[in-house]
Every structure is written in structure tokens, then in C-alpha cells.
Enzyme design. Structure first.
Site, PDB file in Angstrom:
ATOM      1  N   ASN A  67       6.167   6.750   2.519  1.00  0.00           N
ATOM      2  CA  ASN A  67       6.075   8.182   2.284  1.00  0.00           C
ATOM      3  C   ASN A  67       6.552   8.498   0.871  1.00  0.00           C
ATOM      4  O   ASN A  67       7.379   7.772   0.314  1.00  0.00           O
ATOM      5  CB  ASN A  67       6.944   8.957   3.276  1.00  0.00           C
ATOM      6  CG  ASN A  67       6.353   8.996   4.670  1.00  0.00           C
ATOM      7  OD1 ASN A  67       5.167   8.811   4.871  1.00  0.00           O
ATOM      8  ND2 ASN A  67       7.208   9.231   5.659  1.00  0.00           N
TER       9      ASN A  67
ATOM     10  N   ARG B  62       1.721   5.869   8.492  1.00  0.00           N
ATOM     11  CA  ARG B  62       2.173   4.600   7.897  1.00  0.00           C
ATOM     12  C   ARG B  62       1.962   3.443   8.858  1.00  0.00           C
ATOM     13  O   ARG B  62       1.543   2.361   8.441  1.00  0.00           O
ATOM     14  CB  ARG B  62       3.648   4.680   7.500  1.00  0.00           C
ATOM     15  CG  ARG B  62       3.889   5.576   6.296  1.00  0.00           C
ATOM     16  CD  ARG B  62       5.360   5.673   5.977  1.00  0.00           C
ATOM     17  NE  ARG B  62       6.049   6.251   7.123  1.00  0.00           N
ATOM     18  CZ  ARG B  62       7.353   6.135   7.350  1.00  0.00           C
ATOM     19  NH1 ARG B  62       8.110   5.453   6.528  1.00  0.00           N
ATOM     20  NH2 ARG B  62       7.903   6.703   8.403  1.00  0.00           N
TER      21      ARG B  62
END
Length: 93
Positions: free
Chosen positions: A35, A17
Site C-alpha cells: 500500500n 494486495r
């Protein structure tokens, strides 16, 4: 242009990320990365078509330590990107 990406593989717990956020911010995109409960990473990005191609290439490459098995892409209506701000990580501490 607004695109939603679902990245499958070993992409959680490996800095993926943060990698996506850095790449997207450098490109100048708006949107977010987070996520999923299924172990994937979801990305919503808005920008010029050429910028989104650049992001998609980065998603396929992945961060160091990640393994990208698939990147599923869906183009969305322009209105989906109307409220997007600077690119951020959702759900990060």
C-alpha cells in the site's frame, strides 16, 4: 524485464494486495506489492514480458470488491530486479 505499477482506485482494505500476491506467484514472478500512503497500491515485478502482461491484465481486473481506476506502468532497468525474491506482500501483518 522489471516493471513498477501504481494502481489507483478503491484498492486498499479490499484484499487487493493478497489478490496481486496470489496472481503474481501463480504466474511465477518475483517482486512485491504494498500500500502507499496516498491510498494506492504499488507493485514491483520481475519476469518475462509475457508474464508481466498477464499480471497487468490481472491488475486492471482487480480483486472482488475493488475498483481499479488506473494502472500506471514504468519499465525499469534489469538491475532493479536483481535482489527480488519470491513475490511477497510488504507491510502486511
Amino acid at each position: 524485464m522489471v516493471c513498477h505499477y501504481l494502481v489507483k482506485g478503491r484498492v486498499q482494505g479490499v484484499g487487493f494486495r493478497w489478490f496481486v500476491q496470489r496472481e503474481a506467484a501463480e504466474i511465477g514472478l518475483r517482486g512485491w506489492v504494498r500500500n502507499t500512503d496516498q491510498g494506492h497500491v504499488e507493485v514491483l515485478a520481475a519476469g518475462e514480458p509475457s508474464e508481466l502482461v498477464e499480471l497487468k491484465d490481472a491488475l486492471h481486473k482487480g480483486s472482488r470488491g475493488s475498483r481499479v481506476d488506473a494502472v500506471l506502468e514504468n519499465e525499469l532497468a534489469e538491475s532493479e530486479g536483481a535482489t527480488l525474491g519470491s513475490f511477497e506482500i510488504e507491510g502486511a501483518w
